[in-house]
Structures are given as C-alpha cells and as structure tokens.
Scaffold this motif. Structure first.
Motif: not given
Lengths: 409, 409
Positions: A28-31, A173-186, B212-220
């Motif tokens: 869960n991460i902040p939006l 909605i201020t928090e969202v459930t997402v898939i953890r970002k994969p960690i890529i080893g090199y 939220m949307t403009i912030g996401a575009l700027v950081t993206g």
C-alpha cells in the motif's frame, strides 16, 4: 558450447509471455508516490463523480423549454433569480421563466435542466435576453457522468498514469494497493572489464559500460536496480556471485560471456541457478544473437551480449517485455512510430535485423537515416533515436519505404 | 475579462520557443544519478575508445593476406602461435603464416590485421585449417573507432539517455555538469476545490484532481514538483500565494480560474507577477481554450483550464514544451505515431481539435477509436492512450484516414 536451438524473435516473445509470472507481493502506498506502479486489484468507484450536476460553461441555468424558439432575431426574455457561488448550494429552486447565473463547474439549481452560455445572452438590468435555444442537458455534467458509484474504476494490472491518479484522487482515495516494483540485480562478467572509475586502463582493459547503460534503462523504466559489480571469467566465482544476487533480486541480468567462446560459462551458470532453466539460448537476430533467457524458479535470468550496443538493443527488446510482465503489467508493445528510410538496407532472410536510425523531418515528413557501424560501437547509439526492424522473412527495405521504428526510451 | 487575442496552436508554440530561456544554474552530479539530465557544456573525449584493437568475434587473429585464396574446397593452413587472454596483452607478435586465438573483445596481437571467425576454421592439433579469406580490418574494431580522443562526445543541451551515460562511462567520466532540474510550483484555485483527503464532500465541492494529475506529469517527466495547495477565489490571497510560490520555483502553474467568469482573477494575478507578462491568453483549441501563458522575468507562468481532462491535454501539449525548454533541452516534438481512425470526426475550421483515442491492433494495422465525452470528464482520459490532432484548417477526418497521434506519457 554451441547454441542449442536458435529462436526467432517471435518465438522468443511468445516464450517470454508463457514463462514470466508477475510478482505477487503487494504494497500500500500513498497516491502521490504511485505514478507508474501497477494496480494489484480491481478498484471500484465509491462515490459518484461529480456528485452534483455541474455546469461546463459560464452561463445561466435555465429550464431548457423556456429557451425554445429563442434566436438572434427573436430573443427570449427570462428573469435573473440569483447567482450560484462556486462550492456552494444554489440560493433556491429555479422557477419557470427564471434563470440563475452559474459559473463553470458550479452546481445547477433544482428546477433547471440546462445552461445557456453567457455569450448567448445579454443582461439588461436583471432581464436576461436569450439569443439561442438549448436542449435539456446541454452544458451540464450530470451526477455520476464521469464515474458512477459502484462501477469498475481501474482493472488489476493497470499502470498508473496521471489520469488514473486523478480519477482515484477525485474519489478521495489517498492510498492504493500496487504490485511491489521488481528489484533487478545485475552482474558484469569478463576478465577485461574494470570499474568505470578506473583512471588509467591497462592494455586490453575496458570500463564497465553495460553496468551503466543497463542500470539507466532499468531505473528509467521505473524499476529498482542493484549493481552487483564485475566478476572474472571463473565459473565458481561467477556462480557464487549470481546466486547471491539472485537471492536479493527478483530478476538477474548478466552481461558478457554469452558468446560461443571457451571461457563463456554464462549459460552453464545460468542453467545451474534453478529449474526450469534456460528457455532461449541464441536468437536469430542482429545484433544480439548470443542472448540467453532463463527461469530460476519464478525469477527470470537474462544473459545479455557483452557488446554495449547489442546489449542496449536486446535489453530494449526483450528486457523491457520481461520486466513489465514481472511487474504485472499487461504489456503490449506498440510499434506505432513510422518514418521513411533514406537508403536501401539489405538484410539476410531468416534473421531479424535491427538497424540504428537517426530521425529528421523535412516538409512534415519524417525520415529514418540508418547509422551503420559495428555492433560494439556505442557512438552509433548516441547518434540514434531508435532502430528499425527488418523482419526475418524480408531481404531488406527500399529507400522511401515507410518502416516501423522502435524509439529508445 | 474577455480573451484578448486568441492564438493558434502554431502561434502558441512559436511564442513559447521565443520566450522561454533555459535555466543557467549548473550542478555536478555523479554519472549514475544523471539519467535524463541535460548536459550543460560540450563534452570531449579524453581517451580513444577502444584504446587497443579489439576483435568483434571469437576467432583467430591473422595477417589477412595469409588467408587470401582460402575456401571450403582449398583451405589454407596456418600455425597456432598462442592464445590472447581477455584483458591482457597478447603473448607475442604474430608472424607470417601464424594465427593467434582471440576471444570476442580481446586485443589483437601486433602483426595481425584481421580476425577469422572460429566457425570458419578447424583446429587440427595446432595446425589451423582456414576455410575462408578475410579482408584487412575484418572483424576488428580499430583504435578510436568508437570514440576518438579529442572529438566532441556530447553537445551542450543533450539529454542523457542510457547510451550517452555509457559513452561517458567508457571514458572513465564519473561526474558530469548538468543543468539543474527546474522546480515547478503549483497552485489550484477555486472556491469549490477541496483537498484530496477530504472524506465527505459538501454540496458543490470537488477534490483537487489537477494537483494530482499535473504533479504526476511533472515528476514523470523528471522535474521537481512543489504542490502549493488550494487558494480561494480571492484576488489578494491568490496573488500572495502565487508570489510566494514563484519565489521558490522556476516556473509556476496555476489551475482553474482562467475562464471568462466574473471571479476569474487568474489573468490579472498572472499579469501582476512581473514583466514581460502574459503572451498568450486564449488558444483556438478544443479542449483548453482558456489557457494563459506568461513570463515573470525569466520564469514561465502557466494558467491551465480547471477542467481536469482539458488541463492534462493542454499540459501535455504546451506544458511539456515549456518545461523541456526551461531545462535547456533542444526539444522538438516528434509526432511519429500514426493510426487509422475508426469513425468520421467532424471539426470546426479555425480551431485545432484534440480528440481522445484508444488504440488497438488488428492484423498488424493500428486503429484509433475516438472516445467522445465532455472535456471535464477524466474517465474519458482513463480510457484513452493519446489524442489525435485535427488541424485548424481542416473540417475533420474521415474513417480510415491515417492520423498522427500524441501518446500520453
């Protein structure tokens, strides 16, 4: 070590589709931190958006039927009954033959069913001359027209762009459930490879370019990158480093040592990391033939060619597809970019060729100029903006042909 | 407040090009953090890459003339005189009628001028049968062939991608001078706008989607975003907040309040922030007509329409161009993406229309399906992957037309 069975580009892509399973760890991460994360579950709307009828223009809320027949030559006359303030309830209910001023985004009063633009009216001391007719619903966003309470808002597997974040924000909605970002080893492998910060190269040494370029691509695409350093051409050392890195990471990338040389332990080491093991060893592609793809349990292992330019091209092609799929994104590469080639480019049938191109415009037509050069030259990539693909069944492209382009990103 | 002089899309772009000056503050950062930064000065190569002659294949270093005339039916016979180790000097100088084994990337011995692939030879106990002839330089990267000492490596204004970072890494450059990333300040305005975290909306209120949307575009896009919160429709309060934010930031974005409503102070406030002031007030575009562009000293100020979907489309179009230019990047938008429209789309001449589209493939042909909906609806953007542009001189596009597409990024 010989290549077992060289695969075509298409076979390689369908094997990737078949083999790679998405990560199943959710967080869960902040939006406001969720840009480019992939949604882990279906999300439904809990509110109507808007939850009141809004005007899309600056104008007067009316009963549409009161405007019927009004025109420039025969204006209607309606009475101004008040003004709607932004973010507030209208001052009352609209009666027949009345109008109420409403700004863009303002709430329509009860009794009204349309808004007439201010430009089509004239205010004569509270008597509003109406020079047009409007239909019911005109210039109005109705309740739930943008998002309906209970409706599916975002499907699992959606990658969050600005507009999806905006849609969630509109719901509170201020928090969202997402898939953890994969960690890529090199890991870089090769006796000749030395760290970038090496000030003076001994004869035969080169700096670890691939660690930098692959790292930049991984982080640029939004994944976490773990640089594991350089291992020498020694099977035990290489296997040990690979095992250690694979424990910490969700995916391992190994560069170099995948060619058919005496000291190329890569494929043996990669095979030894776990079942089901290597599913691609060699692709009928130029550059990048000695590509290795494998699965150690649920973790993909990618053996990239050591040539820096080949490594970049292969990693754009197959690496991105693997990483996106690991990340749970319904990835579909869209080759929607086209330009006309400026030269004939011959190609051997039975092999997919990727030719670096520079793009330029002339009279609103885009051209792709091939940048020729040996596959090891990174300078040719610095001059390029993408590659064109010459299909395995083709013998080349002709000057003037409109060809699809993969842009480097 | 009326729109002064509505500008065309083309006029707006050329005014942007004319007005926006790049930031002149430079910083030194480690190379591994420099992805997507813009180089602040020309960078020259201080070393040859490679600085020794390298083989591009696994094979035997030879004097090319010793292979002349060799073929499958009349192989040549040469003596194996040793093996080159990766990262090390060759064991000696190659003499006539000798070969030396050299792996991919290995250093060529003195006396050799080409490499013959191992696949084209057979080792019979130290006597190498050669089944092909090679030309001088074949399968060899010569000294400086990738980068020549003293040559221009990267021009000022280059945005660093993976390949540029690789090129710098190959030179042992571990730090780079770049243009500091612009800080983009943001304010939402409007009495109806409340924070995203508001749990229950009062009648007429909406949450601050645009923040939220403009912030996401700027950081993206890789810029720093400073959210300044929501200001009420009050000229003094608005001007104070705008001045404060503009002091901290390199560019200010204001959303809402740019329409022709009684309470729309935006243009007055924006004009008051400094000279030369407003250079665009209204663009002949749909959606997004009430766009404001201004310069307060060297700092751009952007007034976006309040409609969330319009704000996103306008910000993609003009906002990105402004930010990239502020960042010193020689930005040139490339519309290289094309698809066939699935429906006729009418348009009013004299206005550039941006129509949201969903993209899909059928039999290797890409189609753009228009998503219709009022400009305030963010759900239409969630369904879309980009917009098609219908030029101001055009009356629309026909079903089947191949049209350029701007992808949302």
């Amino acid at each position: 070590m010989k290549f077992f069975q060289v695969k075509s580009v298409e076979e390689t892509f369908s094997l990737i589709k078949e083999q790679i399973q998405p990560i199943t760890e959710y967080i869960n991460i902040p939006l406001f931190e969720a840009l480019h994360f992939v949604v882990a579950e279906d999300i439904y709307a809990s509110e109507n958006v808007p939850d009141f009828r809004r005007s899309t223009v600056d104008g007067y809320a009316v009963k549409a039927k009161d405007t019927f027949g009004s025109s420039e030559s025969f204006p209607g006359f309606l009475t101004l009954a008040g003004e709607v303030q932004m973010g507030q309830l209208p001052p009352g209910v609209l009666q027949t033959a009345e109008v109420m001023y409403v700004p863009t985004g303002g709430m329509l009063p009860e009794g009204s069913d349309a808004v007439i633009m201010i430009e089509h009216c004239e205010d004569m001391d509270g008597l509003i001359n109406v020079f047009r007719q409007v239909a019911p619903g005109e210039n109005v966003i109705s309740v739930g027209e943008d998002m309906q309470k209970g409706a599916l808002l975002l499907r699992k597997g959606t990658k969050l762009r600005s507009q999806e974040l905006g849609a969630l924000a509109s719901q509170g909605i201020t928090e969202v459930t997402v898939i953890r970002k994969p960690i890529i080893g090199y890991l870089s492998s090769g006796d000749e490879i030395v760290p970038i910060e090496t000030e003076r190269l001994a004869p035969g040494e080169v700096r670890d370019m691939n660690g930098m370029t692959i790292g930049a691509l991984v982080t640029g695409w939004g994944f976490a990158f773990q640089y594991g350093g350089i291992v020498k051409d020694n099977r035990e050392e290489f296997e040990k480093a690979a095992r250690e890195m694979l424990e910490k990471a969700d995916c391992l990338i190994v560069s170099g040592g995948s060619s058919v040389g005496a000291k190329d332990y890569s494929v043996e080491v990669i095979q030894s990391l776990g079942d089901p093991g290597v599913f691609v060893h060699g692709v009928s592609i130029k550059p990048g033939k000695p590509t290795i793809l494998s699965m150690a349990g649920r973790k993909p292992v990618i053996g990239l060619p050591g040539h820096p330019a080949s490594a970049i091209i292969i990693f754009h092609l197959f690496g991105k597809a693997i990483l996106e799929q690991l990340n749970g994104f319904r990835y579909q590469e869209k080759q929607l970019t086209f330009a006309r080639v400026t030269k004939n480019i011959p190609s051997s049938p039975g092999r997919t060729d990727y030719v670096r191109v520079r793009l330029f415009e002339e009279d609103r037509i885009w051209y792709a100029e091939p940048i020729f050069g040996k596959s090891g030259l990174i300078s040719t990539l610095v001059q390029s903006e993408g590659v064109i693909e010459i299909a395995a069944r083709s013998e080349g492209v002709q000057k003037g042909d409109l060809v699809p382009i993969r842009i480097f990103q």
